[in-house]
Design an enzyme around this catalytic site. Structure first.
Site, short mmCIF file in Angstrom:
data_model
loop_
_atom_site.label_atom_id
_atom_site.label_comp_id
_atom_site.label_asym_id
_atom_site.label_seq_id
_atom_site.Cartn_x
_atom_site.Cartn_y
_atom_site.Cartn_z
N GLN A 100 0.83 -1.21 0.00
CA GLN A 100 0.00 0.00 0.00
C GLN A 100 0.87 1.26 0.00
O GLN A 100 1.61 1.52 0.95
CB GLN A 100 -0.96 0.02 1.19
CG GLN A 100 -2.03 1.11 1.00
CD GLN A 100 -3.00 1.25 2.15
OE1 GLN A 100 -2.60 1.31 3.30
NE2 GLN A 100 -4.29 1.31 1.83
N TYR A 187 -6.04 10.92 3.38
CA TYR A 187 -4.64 11.25 3.10
C TYR A 187 -4.55 12.03 1.78
O TYR A 187 -5.56 12.44 1.24
CB TYR A 187 -3.79 9.98 3.15
CG TYR A 187 -3.84 9.38 4.55
CD1 TYR A 187 -3.35 10.09 5.63
CD2 TYR A 187 -4.45 8.15 4.80
CE1 TYR A 187 -3.43 9.59 6.93
CE2 TYR A 187 -4.52 7.64 6.10
CZ TYR A 187 -4.02 8.37 7.15
OH TYR A 187 -4.11 7.89 8.44
N ARG A 234 -7.18 1.86 -3.30
CA ARG A 234 -8.12 1.86 -2.17
C ARG A 234 -8.76 3.24 -2.04
O ARG A 234 -8.06 4.25 -2.04
CB ARG A 234 -7.41 1.51 -0.86
CG ARG A 234 -8.43 1.16 0.24
CD ARG A 234 -7.76 0.65 1.51
NE ARG A 234 -8.57 -0.40 2.11
CZ ARG A 234 -8.85 -0.48 3.41
NH1 ARG A 234 -8.39 0.41 4.26
NH2 ARG A 234 -9.59 -1.46 3.88
N GLY A 323 -9.85 -6.60 8.57
CA GLY A 323 -8.77 -5.91 9.26
C GLY A 323 -8.54 -6.47 10.64
O GLY A 323 -7.69 -7.35 10.85
N ARG A 324 -9.35 -6.01 11.60
CA ARG A 324 -9.15 -6.45 12.99
C ARG A 324 -9.18 -7.96 13.16
O ARG A 324 -8.38 -8.51 13.94
CB ARG A 324 -10.14 -5.72 13.89
CG ARG A 324 -9.77 -4.23 14.02
CD ARG A 324 -10.91 -3.36 14.45
NE ARG A 324 -11.97 -3.33 13.43
CZ ARG A 324 -13.06 -2.59 13.51
NH1 ARG A 324 -13.24 -1.82 14.56
NH2 ARG A 324 -13.96 -2.61 12.54
C1 FNR Z 1 -6.56 0.36 9.88
N1 FNR Z 1 -7.01 0.67 8.60
C2 FNR Z 1 -6.09 1.06 7.63
N2 FNR Z 1 -6.52 1.34 6.35
C3 FNR Z 1 -5.62 1.62 5.39
O1 FNR Z 1 -6.02 1.85 4.25
N3 FNR Z 1 -4.28 1.65 5.66
C4 FNR Z 1 -3.78 1.40 6.90
O2 FNR Z 1 -2.56 1.41 7.12
C5 FNR Z 1 -4.73 1.13 7.94
N4 FNR Z 1 -4.31 0.91 9.22
C6 FNR Z 1 -5.19 0.48 10.18
C7 FNR Z 1 -4.71 0.13 11.46
C8 FNR Z 1 -5.58 -0.39 12.41
C9 FNR Z 1 -5.03 -0.81 13.76
C10 FNR Z 1 -6.97 -0.52 12.10
C11 FNR Z 1 -7.93 -1.10 13.11
C12 FNR Z 1 -7.44 -0.13 10.87
C13 FNR Z 1 -8.40 0.38 8.20
C14 FNR Z 1 -8.54 -1.11 7.88
O3 FNR Z 1 -7.85 -1.44 6.69
C15 FNR Z 1 -10.02 -1.54 7.71
O4 FNR Z 1 -10.61 -0.74 6.71
C16 FNR Z 1 -10.79 -1.40 9.03
O5 FNR Z 1 -10.09 -2.02 10.10
C17 FNR Z 1 -12.19 -2.00 8.94
O6 FNR Z 1 -12.14 -3.38 8.72
P1 FNR Z 1 -12.44 -4.45 9.92
O7 FNR Z 1 -11.36 -4.27 10.95
O8 FNR Z 1 -13.80 -4.09 10.48
O9 FNR Z 1 -12.42 -5.78 9.25
#
Ligand code: FNR
Length: 369
Positions: A100, A187, A234, A323-324
Site C-alpha cells: 500500500q 490522506y 483503495r 482488518g481487525r
Molecule cells: C486500519 N485501517 C487502515 N486502512 C488503510 O487503508 N491503511 C492502513 O494502514 C490502515 N491501518 C489500520 C490500522 C488499524 C489498527 C486498524 C484497526 C485499521 C483500516 C482497515 O484497513 C479496515 O478498513 C478497518 O479495520 C475496517 O475493517 P475491519 O477491521 O472491520 O475488518
C-alpha cells in the site's frame, strides 16, 4: 458453508487461492532508525500468508509522505531490502502480497518532516480534529494535532507523482504481486479529491475531473512501472474523519471507478466508513460501483464471514477484506473454513510495541489462550 469466500479468484494475471483479503493495517513497528521492515514484521506477515491476498500496512512513499512515527517506508535501499525479505517469506508460504503506497499530505507534523518543514496539502487548510504520532526531541512518544500545511504549487505536483513512481519501482524490485495506491482515509489523494479540502484554482482543483487528476496521474505512473494488472486502488467514499467532508463523494468514486476500468487495473478496494464513523454505503451505491468497475471489487469494514459470503454470492463483491480479525487471527482462513471461534483483537497493542499483540496470537494448532 463459505463456498464463494473460499473459492479462488483471478485478479489481474494472478490466481488468489481464496477471497479472504487481509486489509492494510498500520502496526507502527518498523525498525528504527530508518523505518525499515524487520524480521519481526516478516514473521507477522508470514503468519498471515494463507490470506488470499495480504495488503501491507500503509507505507510512505517519501519522508514528506509520513504522518506517524514508526511506520515503514519504501524510499530507501534499506527499506526496499526489508520489504524484499517480507515478500520472499510470504511467497515461500504460497501467499500473495500487495504494497500500500501512502502519502499522508496534511496529516503530518513538522517533527516528522525533513528539516522541520510544514506538511504539504492541496490547500493551506488544517485537517480539523486529526492527529499524528510523533517522537519528541526528548524521546517522548505521543499523539499531537496535525499542523497547518502548506499548499503545493502546481509545479511541485510532478514531484509528488515521481515519489509514487520511485516507490513503485522499489515495490516492483522487492517482488510485490500488486501495488495498491492509497487514495482513502483522508490522506493526500483524498485531500485532493474532496470538495472541502481542495480549494485550488489550477487544473487540480474545482471540477470533479480536476480534483481527481492527481489520483489518476499517480495511478498512471504506477501502471507505467508495473502494469495495470498488478495495480489496485483503495478508496473510502463517505469517509468523514481527518477533516474530510466531500460534497461529491459518490460521484467522485464512480468517476474514478470508470477511469480505473478504462485502465484495466486489477482491483478496487473500498474501505467502508462504518469503522471510523460516517454514513454507511447504500446497497444502491455498492451496485453502482460494481457496474462502473470491471476488475476485482473488494469491500472492507466490519464484515463477518457470513456477510462476506453473501456479498460475493449476490455478485456485489469479488472478495472481502478483514482488518481487525486478521490482527487477532493469523489463521483466519482456516478458522473460517472450520467454522472455528475467532480470537478477539487487543486494541492496546494495535500500534507500536514488539511481538506481544503482534505475532503471539494463538493459531488453531496451538493450545488456545
Ligand atoms: C486500519 N485501517 C487502515 N486502512 C488503510 O487503508 N491503511 C492502513 O494502514 C490502515 N491501518 C489500520 C490500522 C488499524 C489498527 C486498524 C484497526 C485499521 C483500516 C482497515 O484497513 C479496515 O478498513 C478497518 O479495520 C475496517 O475493517 P475491519 O477491521 O472491520 O475488518
Amino acid at each position: 458453508m463459505l463456498k464463494k469466500l473460499l473459492a479462488p479468484l483471478k485478479m489481474g494475471n494472478t490466481t488468489l487461492p481464496n477471497r479472504v483479503v487481509m486489509a492494510p493495517l498500520t502496526r507502527s513497528r518498523a525498525g528504527q532508525p530508518g523505518d525499515i521492515p524487520t524480521a519481526l514484521n516478516t514473521e507477522y506477515y508470514t503468519q498471515r500468508a494463507s490470506a488470499g491476498l495480504i495488503v501491507t500496512e500503509a507505507t510512505q512513499v517519501s519522508r514528506q509522505g509520513q504522518g506517524y512515527a514508526l511506520t515503514p517506508g519504501i524510499y530507501t535501499d534499506a527499506q526496499e531490502a526489508g520489504w524484499t525479505d517480507v515478500v520472499k517469506a510470504v511467497h515461500a508460504n504460497y501467499g500473495h502480497i500487495s504494497l500500500q503506497l501512502w502519502h499522508v499530505g496534511r496529516v503530518s507534523h513538522s517533527l516528522l518532516q525533513e528539516n522541520g518543514a510544514a506538511p504539504v496539502a492541496p490547500s493551506a487548510l488544517i485537517a480539523e480534529g486529526a492527529q499524528c504520532f510523533v517522537i519528541q526531541p526528548d524521546g517522548k512518544q505521543e499523539n499531537v494535532p496535525t499542523e497547518m500545511p502548506r499548499a503545493l504549487a502546481t509545479e511541485e505536483l510532478p514531484g509528488i507523482v515521481a515519489q509514487y513512481r520511485q516507490a513503485a519501482e522499489r515495490g516492483q524490485r522487492a517482488g510485490f504481486d500488486f501495488l495498491e495506491v492509497h487514495a482513502a482515509n483522508g490522506y493526500l489523494l483524498q485531500q485532493f479529491l474532496s470538495t472541502n479540502s481542495n480549494q485550488r484554482t489550477d487544473a487540480y482543483g474545482g471540477s470533479l475531473e480536476n480534483r481527481a487528476r492527481l489520483t489518476l496521474e499517480v495511478l498512471d505512473a504506477v501502471i507505467e512501472v508495473i502494469g495495470a494488472k498488478q495495480v489496485g486502488v483503495r478508496m473510502s467514499p463517505h469517509f468523514v474523519a481527518q477533516g474530510i467532508n466531500d460534497a461529491e463523494a459518490e460521484a467522485s468514486a464512480l468517476y474514478l471507478a470508470n477511469a480505473f476500468s478504462e485502465r484495466g487495473i486489477a482491483y478496487l478496494h473500498i474501505a467502508e466508513p462504518d469503522w471510523a464513523g460516517g454514513p454507511e454505503l447504500s446497497d444502491a451505491f455498492r451496485a453502482q460501483l460494481r457496474a462502473a468497475f470491471n476488475g476485482a471489487l473488494i469491500f472492507c469494514g466490519g464484515y463477518t464471514a457470513a456477510d462476506a459470503e453473501a456479498l460475493i454470492e449476490q455478485g456485489t463483491a469479488d472478495a472481502v477484506a478483514f482488518g481487525r480479525p486478521f490482527i487477532a487471527n493469523p489463521d483466519l482462513v482456516a478458522r473460517f473454513r472450520q467454522g472455528a471461534a475467532l480470537n478477539k483483537p487487543d486494541r492496546t497493542t494495535f500500534y507500536g510495541g514488539g511481538a506481544h499483540g503482534y505475532t503471539d496470537y494463538p493459531t488453531l494448532d496451538l493450545p488456545q489462550a
